[in-house]
Scaffold this motif. Sequence first.
Motif, PDB file in Angstrom:
ATOM      1  N   LEU A  89       0.828  -1.204   0.000  1.00  0.00           N
ATOM      2  CA  LEU A  89       0.000   0.000   0.000  1.00  0.00           C
ATOM      3  C   LEU A  89       0.866   1.259   0.000  1.00  0.00           C
ATOM      4  CD1 LEU A  89      -2.749  -1.077   2.566  1.00  0.00           C
ATOM      5  CD2 LEU A  89      -3.029  -0.802   0.097  1.00  0.00           C
ATOM      6  N   MET A  90       1.984   1.229   0.724  1.00  0.00           N
ATOM      7  CA  MET A  90       2.900   2.370   0.735  1.00  0.00           C
ATOM      8  C   MET A  90       3.465   2.630  -0.652  1.00  0.00           C
ATOM      9  SD  MET A  90       4.969   1.520   4.261  1.00  0.00           S
ATOM     10  CE  MET A  90       6.228   2.761   3.965  1.00  0.00           C
ATOM     11  N   MET A  91       3.870   1.563  -1.349  1.00  0.00           N
ATOM     12  CA  MET A  91       4.450   1.736  -2.679  1.00  0.00           C
ATOM     13  C   MET A  91       3.404   2.187  -3.687  1.00  0.00           C
ATOM     14  SD  MET A  91       7.313  -1.287  -3.031  1.00  0.00           S
ATOM     15  CE  MET A  91       6.136  -2.635  -2.906  1.00  0.00           C
ATOM     16  N   GLN A  92       2.163   1.786  -3.475  1.00  0.00           N
ATOM     17  CA  GLN A  92       1.092   2.265  -4.352  1.00  0.00           C
ATOM     18  C   GLN A  92       0.832   3.753  -4.124  1.00  0.00           C
ATOM     19  OE1 GLN A  92      -2.952   0.889  -3.532  1.00  0.00           O
ATOM     20  NE2 GLN A  92      -3.316   0.689  -5.723  1.00  0.00           N
ATOM     21  N   ALA A  93       0.855   4.183  -2.852  1.00  0.00           N
ATOM     22  CA  ALA A  93       0.597   5.586  -2.528  1.00  0.00           C
ATOM     23  C   ALA A  93       1.778   6.476  -2.881  1.00  0.00           C
ATOM     24  CB  ALA A  93       0.259   5.721  -1.044  1.00  0.00           C
ATOM     25  N   TYR A  94       3.002   5.937  -2.732  1.00  0.00           N
ATOM     26  CA  TYR A  94       4.218   6.708  -2.992  1.00  0.00           C
ATOM     27  C   TYR A  94       5.127   5.904  -3.911  1.00  0.00           C
ATOM     28  CZ  TYR A  94       2.469   9.023   1.207  1.00  0.00           C
ATOM     29  OH  TYR A  94       1.679   9.659   2.124  1.00  0.00           O
ATOM     30  N   PRO A  95       4.874   5.929  -5.214  1.00  0.00           N
ATOM     31  CA  PRO A  95       5.679   5.125  -6.153  1.00  0.00           C
ATOM     32  C   PRO A  95       7.175   5.399  -6.078  1.00  0.00           C
ATOM     33  CG  PRO A  95       3.713   6.005  -7.233  1.00  0.00           C
ATOM     34  CD  PRO A  95       3.803   6.677  -5.896  1.00  0.00           C
ATOM     35  N   SER A  96       7.552   6.568  -5.576  1.00  0.00           N
ATOM     36  CA  SER A  96       8.981   6.920  -5.535  1.00  0.00           C
ATOM     37  C   SER A  96       9.769   6.043  -4.569  1.00  0.00           C
ATOM     38  CB  SER A  96       9.157   8.386  -5.143  1.00  0.00           C
ATOM     39  OG  SER A  96       8.602   8.639  -3.863  1.00  0.00           O
ATOM     40  N   VAL A  97       9.091   5.336  -3.666  1.00  0.00           N
ATOM     41  CA  VAL A  97       9.826   4.523  -2.689  1.00  0.00           C
ATOM     42  C   VAL A  97       9.972   3.068  -3.138  1.00  0.00           C
ATOM     43  CG1 VAL A  97       8.974   5.976  -0.816  1.00  0.00           C
ATOM     44  CG2 VAL A  97       7.790   3.829  -1.315  1.00  0.00           C
ATOM     45  N   LYS A  98       9.498   2.741  -4.324  1.00  0.00           N
ATOM     46  CA  LYS A  98       9.539   1.349  -4.782  1.00  0.00           C
ATOM     47  C   LYS A  98      10.956   0.792  -4.817  1.00  0.00           C
ATOM     48  CE  LYS A  98       5.246   1.193  -7.482  1.00  0.00           C
ATOM     49  NZ  LYS A  98       4.658   0.985  -8.829  1.00  0.00           N
ATOM     50  N   PRO A 101      14.348   0.762  -0.364  1.00  0.00           N
ATOM     51  CA  PRO A 101      14.008  -0.037   0.819  1.00  0.00           C
ATOM     52  C   PRO A 101      14.357   0.638   2.131  1.00  0.00           C
ATOM     53  CG  PRO A 101      15.908  -0.956  -0.338  1.00  0.00           C
ATOM     54  CD  PRO A 101      15.318   0.083  -1.239  1.00  0.00           C
ATOM     55  N   GLU A 102      15.408   1.474   2.133  1.00  0.00           N
ATOM     56  CA  GLU A 102      15.756   2.168   3.366  1.00  0.00           C
ATOM     57  C   GLU A 102      14.634   3.109   3.799  1.00  0.00           C
ATOM     58  OE1 GLU A 102      19.343   1.242   0.926  1.00  0.00           O
ATOM     59  OE2 GLU A 102      17.569   2.485   0.572  1.00  0.00           O
ATOM     60  N   MET A 103      14.005   3.768   2.831  1.00  0.00           N
ATOM     61  CA  MET A 103      12.919   4.672   3.153  1.00  0.00           C
ATOM     62  C   MET A 103      11.693   3.906   3.644  1.00  0.00           C
ATOM     63  SD  MET A 103      11.642   7.546   3.584  1.00  0.00           S
ATOM     64  CE  MET A 103      13.025   8.507   2.998  1.00  0.00           C
ATOM     65  N   ILE A 104      11.384   2.806   2.991  1.00  0.00           N
ATOM     66  CA  ILE A 104      10.234   2.005   3.409  1.00  0.00           C
ATOM     67  C   ILE A 104      10.424   1.541   4.850  1.00  0.00           C
ATOM     68  CG2 ILE A 104       9.019  -0.173   3.032  1.00  0.00           C
ATOM     69  CD1 ILE A 104       9.510   0.200   0.045  1.00  0.00           C
ATOM     70  N   ILE A 132       0.927   5.602   5.568  1.00  0.00           N
ATOM     71  CA  ILE A 132       0.517   6.209   4.298  1.00  0.00           C
ATOM     72  C   ILE A 132       0.031   7.642   4.496  1.00  0.00           C
ATOM     73  CG2 ILE A 132      -1.102   6.034   2.362  1.00  0.00           C
ATOM     74  CD1 ILE A 132      -1.096   2.987   2.897  1.00  0.00           C
ATOM     75  N   PHE A 133      -0.825   7.850   5.496  1.00  0.00           N
ATOM     76  CA  PHE A 133      -1.398   9.172   5.736  1.00  0.00           C
ATOM     77  C   PHE A 133      -0.656   9.858   6.875  1.00  0.00           C
ATOM     78  CE2 PHE A 133      -4.856   6.610   3.949  1.00  0.00           C
ATOM     79  CZ  PHE A 133      -5.180   7.388   2.851  1.00  0.00           C
ATOM     80  N   ASP A 134      -0.107  11.041   6.587  1.00  0.00           N
ATOM     81  CA  ASP A 134       0.693  11.757   7.559  1.00  0.00           C
ATOM     82  C   ASP A 134      -0.121  12.860   8.230  1.00  0.00           C
ATOM     83  OD1 ASP A 134       3.151  10.363   7.075  1.00  0.00           O
ATOM     84  OD2 ASP A 134       3.251  11.409   5.155  1.00  0.00           O
ATOM     85  N   ALA A 135       0.485  13.421   9.281  1.00  0.00           N
ATOM     86  CA  ALA A 135      -0.155  14.509  10.004  1.00  0.00           C
ATOM     87  C   ALA A 135      -0.210  15.766   9.144  1.00  0.00           C
ATOM     88  CB  ALA A 135       0.592  14.787  11.309  1.00  0.00           C
ATOM     89  N   ASP A 136      -1.198  16.612   9.421  1.00  0.00           N
ATOM     90  CA  ASP A 136      -1.346  17.877   8.703  1.00  0.00           C
ATOM     91  C   ASP A 136      -0.489  18.963   9.358  1.00  0.00           C
ATOM     92  OD1 ASP A 136      -3.195  16.759   6.970  1.00  0.00           O
ATOM     93  OD2 ASP A 136      -4.878  17.212   8.305  1.00  0.00           O
ATOM     94  N   GLY A 137      -0.303  20.040   8.661  1.00  0.00           N
ATOM     95  CA  GLY A 137       0.315  21.219   9.234  1.00  0.00           C
ATOM     96  C   GLY A 137       1.823  21.246   9.199  1.00  0.00           C
ATOM     97  N   LEU A 138       2.466  20.304   8.535  1.00  0.00           N
ATOM     98  CA  LEU A 138       3.919  20.306   8.477  1.00  0.00           C
ATOM     99  C   LEU A 138       4.388  21.218   7.352  1.00  0.00           C
ATOM    100  CD1 LEU A 138       4.674  16.524   8.998  1.00  0.00           C
ATOM    101  CD2 LEU A 138       4.745  18.342  10.678  1.00  0.00           C
TER     102      LEU A 138
END
Length: 222
Positions: A89-98, A101-104, A132-138
């Motif tokens: 699900l993470m890789m689907q939401a953020y294709p750049s991390v495919k 592996p260190e980021m995942i 997948i979903f991060d906090a707001d306001g950053l």
Amino acid sequence: SQLPWSLVRSHAGPRCGDSYQPASARICFSNHGLLDTDGDGHTRVKPDLVAPGTNTMSTVPPYIPPYALYGLKSGTSMAQPVVAGTVALMMQAYPSVKDWPEMIKAKLLATAVSLGDVTQFGHGMVDAYHAIFDADGLTTPLWSGGAVPASATQIDDTFSVPAGFQEVRVYLTWSDPPSLTTEVVDDLDLHVLDATGTQVGLSDSYDDTVESVRLGPGSGTP
């Protein structure tokens, strides 16, 4: 050569039993750390994180009595799909991390739900939603990464934290090159400084490829 690294920021007592476990307990047959592979006193947090894997309804091969096709199963065979599904699900939401592996790994650990004792539960229970979903306001991205040149001694990363934060988690992970030794080849440390340059957090383990700092209210704003 260059060393790939990933840095993630996230806001967000021993016990066990051999029957159904609530989320805050560990099944007794589950192995846990801290891990000291060579007995030198330097340890590594294992497992990195935990996932639900006790009394999970699963398919059963049709040739195994009582031929019910479904049954309650326990173990890593039940817990691992939870983690693998979260990563998918993470890789689907953020294709750049495919291919990162260190980021995942960093993001999985930074968003895990803390269960207290790291010797029992590692960095916590995997949390697919917050992975997948991060906090707001950053005001800055929640992750950054790159490569540390072989000749470099440090790399700096600056980020802002909104007022009224409940917790700041800073995670650094990296891939260690293959080696015949039990020690890490590249030993990185994590220093977290506030806006005045005062150090408010430090992680400097010796045998691990994960460094982490968690800061609560009153501990200083990075």
